[in-house]
Design an enzyme around this catalytic site. Structure first.
Site, short mmCIF file in Angstrom:
data_model
loop_
_atom_site.label_atom_id
_atom_site.label_comp_id
_atom_site.label_asym_id
_atom_site.label_seq_id
_atom_site.Cartn_x
_atom_site.Cartn_y
_atom_site.Cartn_z
N ASP A 47 0.84 -1.19 0.00
CA ASP A 47 0.00 0.00 0.00
C ASP A 47 0.89 1.25 0.00
OD1 ASP A 47 -1.86 1.99 0.63
OD2 ASP A 47 -3.01 0.64 1.90
N THR A 107 -4.76 13.73 -14.21
CA THR A 107 -5.90 13.66 -15.13
C THR A 107 -6.34 15.06 -15.59
OG1 THR A 107 -8.26 13.13 -15.20
CG2 THR A 107 -7.36 13.56 -13.05
N ASP A 108 -7.00 15.12 -16.74
CA ASP A 108 -7.55 16.41 -17.20
C ASP A 108 -8.74 16.87 -16.34
OD1 ASP A 108 -9.45 14.55 -18.05
OD2 ASP A 108 -9.46 15.18 -20.15
N GLU A 109 -9.29 15.96 -15.52
CA GLU A 109 -10.48 16.33 -14.74
C GLU A 109 -10.19 17.41 -13.71
OE1 GLU A 109 -13.07 13.29 -13.40
OE2 GLU A 109 -12.75 12.04 -15.16
N TYR A 113 -13.38 12.55 -6.84
CA TYR A 113 -12.20 12.00 -7.51
C TYR A 113 -11.30 13.11 -8.02
CZ TYR A 113 -9.41 10.30 -11.45
OH TYR A 113 -8.38 10.07 -12.33
N SER A 168 -9.56 15.06 -5.38
CA SER A 168 -8.43 14.35 -4.75
C SER A 168 -7.21 14.36 -5.67
CB SER A 168 -8.84 12.92 -4.36
OG SER A 168 -9.02 12.12 -5.51
N LYS A 169 -7.43 14.24 -6.99
CA LYS A 169 -6.29 14.28 -7.92
C LYS A 169 -5.71 15.71 -7.97
CE LYS A 169 -4.88 11.46 -10.25
NZ LYS A 169 -3.87 10.38 -10.03
N GLY A 203 -23.35 16.09 -10.54
CA GLY A 203 -22.20 16.97 -10.83
C GLY A 203 -21.46 16.63 -12.10
P1 NAD Z 1 -7.03 1.68 -12.17
O1 NAD Z 1 -8.14 1.92 -11.20
O2 NAD Z 1 -7.25 0.74 -13.31
O3 NAD Z 1 -5.72 1.16 -11.40
C1 NAD Z 1 -5.29 1.70 -10.19
C2 NAD Z 1 -4.25 0.76 -9.60
O4 NAD Z 1 -3.80 1.33 -8.36
C3 NAD Z 1 -4.80 -0.64 -9.27
O5 NAD Z 1 -3.91 -1.62 -9.71
C4 NAD Z 1 -4.90 -0.63 -7.76
O6 NAD Z 1 -4.74 -1.92 -7.18
C5 NAD Z 1 -3.76 0.31 -7.38
N1 NAD Z 1 -3.93 0.93 -6.06
C6 NAD Z 1 -5.05 1.55 -5.60
N2 NAD Z 1 -4.85 1.98 -4.34
C7 NAD Z 1 -3.57 1.64 -4.00
C8 NAD Z 1 -2.77 1.82 -2.86
N3 NAD Z 1 -3.25 2.45 -1.77
N4 NAD Z 1 -1.49 1.37 -2.86
C9 NAD Z 1 -0.99 0.74 -3.95
N5 NAD Z 1 -1.72 0.50 -5.06
C10 NAD Z 1 -2.99 0.97 -5.10
O7 NAD Z 1 -6.61 3.13 -12.68
P2 NAD Z 1 -6.15 3.62 -14.12
O8 NAD Z 1 -7.35 3.95 -14.91
O9 NAD Z 1 -5.15 2.69 -14.65
O10 NAD Z 1 -5.46 5.01 -13.72
C11 NAD Z 1 -4.10 5.03 -13.29
C12 NAD Z 1 -3.71 6.48 -12.97
O11 NAD Z 1 -3.89 7.29 -14.13
C13 NAD Z 1 -4.55 7.11 -11.88
O12 NAD Z 1 -3.71 7.91 -11.09
C14 NAD Z 1 -5.57 7.96 -12.63
O13 NAD Z 1 -5.98 9.06 -11.86
C15 NAD Z 1 -4.75 8.38 -13.82
N6 NAD Z 1 -5.52 8.66 -15.06
C16 NAD Z 1 -6.43 7.76 -15.54
C17 NAD Z 1 -7.09 8.02 -16.73
C18 NAD Z 1 -8.08 7.04 -17.32
O14 NAD Z 1 -8.75 7.37 -18.30
N7 NAD Z 1 -8.22 5.84 -16.80
C19 NAD Z 1 -6.84 9.22 -17.43
C20 NAD Z 1 -5.91 10.13 -16.90
C21 NAD Z 1 -5.25 9.84 -15.72
O1 DAU Z 2 -10.66 12.32 -18.15
C1 DAU Z 2 -9.83 11.39 -17.51
C2 DAU Z 2 -10.66 10.54 -16.59
O2 DAU Z 2 -11.45 9.69 -17.41
C3 DAU Z 2 -9.82 9.73 -15.62
O3 DAU Z 2 -9.14 10.60 -14.76
C4 DAU Z 2 -10.70 8.78 -14.80
O4 DAU Z 2 -9.89 7.96 -13.98
C5 DAU Z 2 -11.50 7.92 -15.76
O5 DAU Z 2 -12.38 7.11 -15.02
C6 DAU Z 2 -12.28 8.77 -16.75
O6 DAU Z 2 -13.36 9.48 -16.11
P1 DAU Z 2 -14.82 9.63 -16.77
O7 DAU Z 2 -15.80 9.85 -15.70
O8 DAU Z 2 -14.80 10.57 -17.91
O9 DAU Z 2 -14.97 8.13 -17.40
P2 DAU Z 2 -16.18 7.09 -17.43
O10 DAU Z 2 -15.73 5.97 -18.31
O11 DAU Z 2 -16.67 6.75 -16.06
O12 DAU Z 2 -17.33 7.89 -18.16
C7 DAU Z 2 -17.15 8.43 -19.47
C8 DAU Z 2 -18.42 9.18 -19.84
O13 DAU Z 2 -19.50 8.24 -20.00
C9 DAU Z 2 -18.88 10.17 -18.78
O14 DAU Z 2 -19.48 11.30 -19.41
C10 DAU Z 2 -19.96 9.41 -18.01
C11 DAU Z 2 -20.58 8.51 -19.08
N1 DAU Z 2 -21.11 7.21 -18.59
C12 DAU Z 2 -20.29 6.42 -17.86
C13 DAU Z 2 -20.73 5.20 -17.38
C14 DAU Z 2 -19.82 4.32 -16.53
C15 DAU Z 2 -22.41 6.82 -18.93
O15 DAU Z 2 -23.15 7.54 -19.61
N2 DAU Z 2 -22.85 5.61 -18.43
C16 DAU Z 2 -22.07 4.79 -17.67
O16 DAU Z 2 -22.55 3.72 -17.25
#
Ligand code: NAD
Ligand code: DAU
Length: 355
Positions: free
Chosen positions: A64, A135-137, A160, A163-164, A293
């Protein structure tokens, strides 16, 4: 330990993006030692790394990022030159129902890791690098026009993204206050193999395949900017090696899609691949109560990384989506395994709220 040119700690390497980053680094740099620290939450899956797990330059440590003693031991044992920090709670909907876990992992976990790096590197910071993946969020929500640049003011709006954003500020604070060498990147929505099927694209692929409703939040006119995960991993490799200390880089593919248009494209592609009549799965579209939101539009201006580091995406959306659908169809057992057990309870609770 063999003589490696660099020792890199990757956190969250068993997750979606992290596993692609680990694979790229292990395969591209046989002279680097890549240590993957992951707690293996519901989102972490060692199956994602079966093809590299026995490579001599790879180590997995289950643990962790909040565990200060473990981090001190790891920095001591492996003398890391760099950290690529991906570990996080990453799903917006889960952050709405359980914000505290997001604050603990994403904020306090990052602080614990920053302190471990600061302590380990205080005598000599030469050649060291803390790379925070964000993230862009953090920039909030756009109207119909405009793009997020590296200087767009932060305006996070979900637990989320807040926190980022906090973790980004803390990384910069450790740089300015303690001199920690760092870079940050803020990327748009990723898609591709190994993404947990709580996120839009893998969830909808799974539901189309199994004939389940496709829960479209609100009016479906929300916009996201999609990037193939392997292109993100390649950008991370580049920024880790060539990014300028203290800088931030936005990553995105100038590839905006309204959710409903993307869903219709996915339906067309899936129906074709499943041998269904065209439009067959359109009837699965089900408009449900909106995400609280819900950010209307994200779109990244990726000129800086292109101009300064020469990065650009290697695949277009049609190629990436096609490869992604194929991966899920060819890895149904992976999908079935990760959607059994605890996922069922999550799904029932999450989508009951949206009925
Ligand atoms: P994910 O949820 O698929 O993976 C997160 C990983 O972190 C998992 O393997 C989990 O076991 C591990 N983890 C969680 N809590 C932990 C802890 N306390 N200690 C050690 N390991 C821990 O996430 P992802 O989608 O691969 O995203 C990875 C990173 O990229 C994140 O920081 C996310 O904010 C960022 N990001 C994601 C996206 C996206 O579209 N998915 C876009 C931009 C940025
Ligand atoms: O922009 C980067 C982010 O993209 C990352 O930082 C996050 O970790 C990642 O989860 C992602 O966030 P989003 O909220 O944009 O992704 P999600 O796939 O959850 O949703 C994409 C879009 O689709 C969003 O507008 C919500 C919508 N959605 C999502 C789900 C899960 C639906 O309409 N129905 C659904 O069931």
């Amino acid at each position: 330990m063999a003589d490696f040119k660099q020792h890199i700690l990757v956190t969250g390497g068993a997750g979606f993006i992290g596993s692609h980053v680990v694979r790229l680094l292990v395969q591209k740099y046989p002279d680097y030692l890549i240590c993957n620290l992951d707690k293996l939450t519901y989102a972490g899956n060692l199956e994602n790394l079966l093809d590299v797990e026995s490579q001599p330059n790879y180590r997995f440590i289950k643990g962790d990022i909040l565990d200060q003693n473990l981090l001190a031991k790891l920095f001591n044992a492996y003398a890391f030159d760099g950290v690529i920090h991906l570990a996080a709670e990453s799903h917006v909907d889960r952050s709405i129902s359980n914000p505290k876990e997001f604050l603990e992992t994403n904020i306090m976990g990052t602080v614990t890791l920053l302190n471990a790096a600061k302590d380990a590197w205080q005598e000599n910071r030469e050649g060291k690098r803390f790379y925070h993946i964000s993230t862009d969020e953090v920039y909030g929500s756009l109207g119909e026009t405009g793009l997020f640049t590296e200087t767009t003011p932060y305006d996070p709006r979900s637990p989320y993204s807040s926190s980022k954003a906090s973790s980004d500020h803390l990384v910069r604070a450790w740089h300015h206050t303690y001199g920690l060498p760092m870079v940050i990147s803020n990327c748009s929505n990723n898609y591709g193999p190994n993404q947990f099927p709580e996120k839009l694209i893998p969830l909808f692929i799974h539901n189309i395949r199994t004939g389940k409703p496709l829960p479209v939040y609100g009016d479906g006119q929300y916009t996201r900017d999609w990037l193939y995960v392997i292109d993100h991993a390649m950008a991370i490799d580049l920024i880790y090696h060539q990014g300028v200390n203290g800088e931030t880089y936005n990553i995105g593919g100038f590839n905006e899609w309204k959710n409903i248009d993307l869903i219709r494209l996915l339906i067309r592609l899936m129906d074709q691949k499943l041998g269904n009549p065209q439009g067959h799965s359109e009837s699965l579209i089900s408009y449900v109560t909106d995400r609280p939101g819900h950010d209307r539009r994200y779109a990244i201006d990726a000129h800086k990384i292109h101009k300064e580091l020469g990065w650009e995406p290697s695949v277009n959306f049609e190629q990436g989506l096609d490869a992604t659908v194929d991966w899920y169809l060819n890895n149904q057992e992976w999908l079935d395994r990760v959607t059994s057990g605890a996922y069922q309870a999550y799904y029932a609770q999450q989508y009951a709220q949206h009925d």
